[in-house]
Design an enzyme around this catalytic site. Structure first.
Site, PDB file in Angstrom:
ATOM      1  N   HIS A 172       0.524  -1.194  -0.260  1.00  0.00           N
ATOM      2  CA  HIS A 172      -0.371   0.194  -0.052  1.00  0.00           C
ATOM      3  C   HIS A 172       0.952   1.603  -0.115  1.00  0.00           C
ATOM      4  CE1 HIS A 172      -2.928   3.314   1.481  1.00  0.00           C
ATOM      5  NE2 HIS A 172      -3.993   2.121   0.910  1.00  0.00           N
ATOM      6  N   ASP A 296     -11.666   1.096  -1.090  1.00  0.00           N
ATOM      7  CA  ASP A 296     -10.451   2.224  -0.540  1.00  0.00           C
ATOM      8  C   ASP A 296     -10.773   3.196   0.535  1.00  0.00           C
ATOM      9  OD1 ASP A 296      -7.425   3.420  -0.036  1.00  0.00           O
ATOM     10  OD2 ASP A 296      -7.099   4.268  -1.148  1.00  0.00           O
TER      11      ASP A 296
HETATM   12  C1  VNL Z   1      -5.471   8.510   1.242  1.00  0.00           C
HETATM   13  C2  VNL Z   1      -6.195   8.020   0.543  1.00  0.00           C
HETATM   14  C3  VNL Z   1      -5.112   8.118   2.420  1.00  0.00           C
HETATM   15  C4  VNL Z   1      -5.924   6.817   0.194  1.00  0.00           C
HETATM   16  C5  VNL Z   1      -4.502   6.665   2.109  1.00  0.00           C
HETATM   17  O1  VNL Z   1      -4.347   6.111   3.435  1.00  0.00           O
HETATM   18  C6  VNL Z   1      -5.256   6.562   1.121  1.00  0.00           C
HETATM   19  C7  VNL Z   1      -5.869  10.789   1.726  1.00  0.00           C
HETATM   20  C8  VNL Z   1      -3.537   6.696   4.762  1.00  0.00           C
HETATM   21  O2  VNL Z   1      -6.834  10.918   0.333  1.00  0.00           O
HETATM   22  O3  VNL Z   1      -5.415  11.281   2.232  1.00  0.00           O
HETATM   23  O4  VNL Z   1      -5.163   4.868   1.419  1.00  0.00           O
HETATM   24 MN    MN Z   2      -5.631   2.984   0.202  1.00  0.00          MN
END
Ligand code: VNL
Ligand code: MN
Length: 334
Positions: A172, A296
């Site tokens: 990730h 997500d």
């Molecule tokens: C965000 C998007 C953050 C997807 C994520 O993990 C993620 C964001 C901290 O837009 O902040 O998996």
């Molecule tokens: Mn994510």
């Protein structure tokens, strides 16, 4: 058709508290804006933290939108901004908490185990415990740890354990490592807007070019966001690897071409990349068994992610693979 979403984030209070401490530290990291915004004191993104911690709301949204299952992972940056003992302990705490939530809703949740790359031997032990005893369904790591990628020999114990247990590793994103910071530290470019994809794609290419997949040919890697751009680059990667990197002797000789490793050792998901043309291209390029649906959650809304797949112009057999059957196979879901 089963709808299994494969990049669905959660947190636990213990990890959130440690990230609150990090938010007030002077740690040099492009993830600090996210950490302050979500885990700091009176954070502007309290709603994100609520979404990560609220299990009832998660089930409510799943029911409302007809999502059968979340494959859960401790959200980025996971335990990877902590010192080694703290990270090792909190990875185990998070895995234990995940098992408790899965036991409450065994038909709705599956989970990927966290581990602490800060201590590669300890990580291998936790991987073994998480897969064999906790019966978790795979592994998650949020790209670099303290600015290191895992093409170094000291991390081989992690891949050895994952390969031996047939546990897929979901790489990730997190924001790019600090020595890449210059190009990403303005306009909000360090995280989901752009930096996440550059960090993970560059990291994955290093794993390929280093020869990691000759050493661990059965290793399974999953990446999100429609393959973080890599599917679009495969032809050029093959061409330049052969005609530039190998010719000048700066890269080790490999058994396969870069695209052959990508098609053999990698699976991609649709997380946060709801573009039907990109989906069709990825399926054509990699095969229908290589692409898995993801929402997500809670960073992206569920309803449009479901609509995207429902509307995708795929035949029923292909859609069933992407919507759930591939995930069931890769993550060993019942
Ligand atoms: C965000 C998007 C953050 C997807 C994520 O993990 C993620 C964001 C901290 O837009 O902040 O998996
Ligand atoms: Mn994510």
């Amino acid at each position: 058709m089963r709808r299994i979403a494969t990049e669905e984030a959660f947190s636990i209070p213990e990890v959130a508290a440690e990230l609150n401490r990090i938010s007030k530290s002077g740690q040099q990291s492009l993830d600090m804006r996210l950490v302050r915004d979500v885990y700091g004191d009176n954070p502007p993104r309290q709603y994100t933290l609520d979404g990560l911690l609220d299990w009832d709301e998660r089930i409510r949204v799943m029911d409302e939108c007809g999502v059968d299952m979340h494959v859960l992972s401790l959200t980025a940056p996971g335990v990877q901004m902590f010192d080694a003992p703290t990270a090792t302990a909190l990875a185990a705490t998070a895995n234990d908490a995940l098992v408790v939530e899965i036991a409450k809703n065994p038909t709705r949740f599956a989970g990927l185990a966290s581990f602490a790359p800060q201590d590669p031997e300890g990580a291998a032990k936790e991987i073994e415990r998480a897969i064999t005893q906790l019966k978790l369904h795979g592994l998650v790591v949020n790209s670099h740890t303290h600015n290191e990628w895992y093409d170094q020999a000291k991390y081989f114990s992690i891949f050895e354990a994952a390969e031996a247990l047939d546990a897929a590793i979901y790489i990730h994103p997190r924001a790019p490592r600090w020595d890449m910071a210059g190009g990403f530290d303005t306009f909000g470019m360090e995280n989901a807007l752009w930096g996440y994809g550059v960090e993970v794609s560059t990291h994955c290419l290093r794993l390929i070019f280093s020869g990691l997949f000759d050493r661990f040919p059965k290793l399974k890697i999953v990446i999100g966001h429609m393959g973080e751009g890599i599917p679009f680059w495969l032809w050029r990667l093959d061409y330049m690897h052969k005609n530039s990197a190998l010719k000048s002797g700066v890269a080790p000789k490999l058994e396969l071409t870069p695209s052959e490793y990508f098609k053999r050792n990698f699976w991609i998901t649709t997380s946060g990349q709801e573009n039907p043309l990109a989906l069709q291209y990825s399926i054509d390029m990699l095969g229908a068994d290589r692409v898995m649906w993801a929402i997500d959650y809670p960073y992206q809304p569920t309803a449009p992610a479901v609509q995207f797949m429902d509307d995708a112009p795929l035949d029923e057999e292909t859609k069933a693979l992407v919507y759930g059957e591939n995930a069931a196979r890769v993550f060993h879901l019942a």
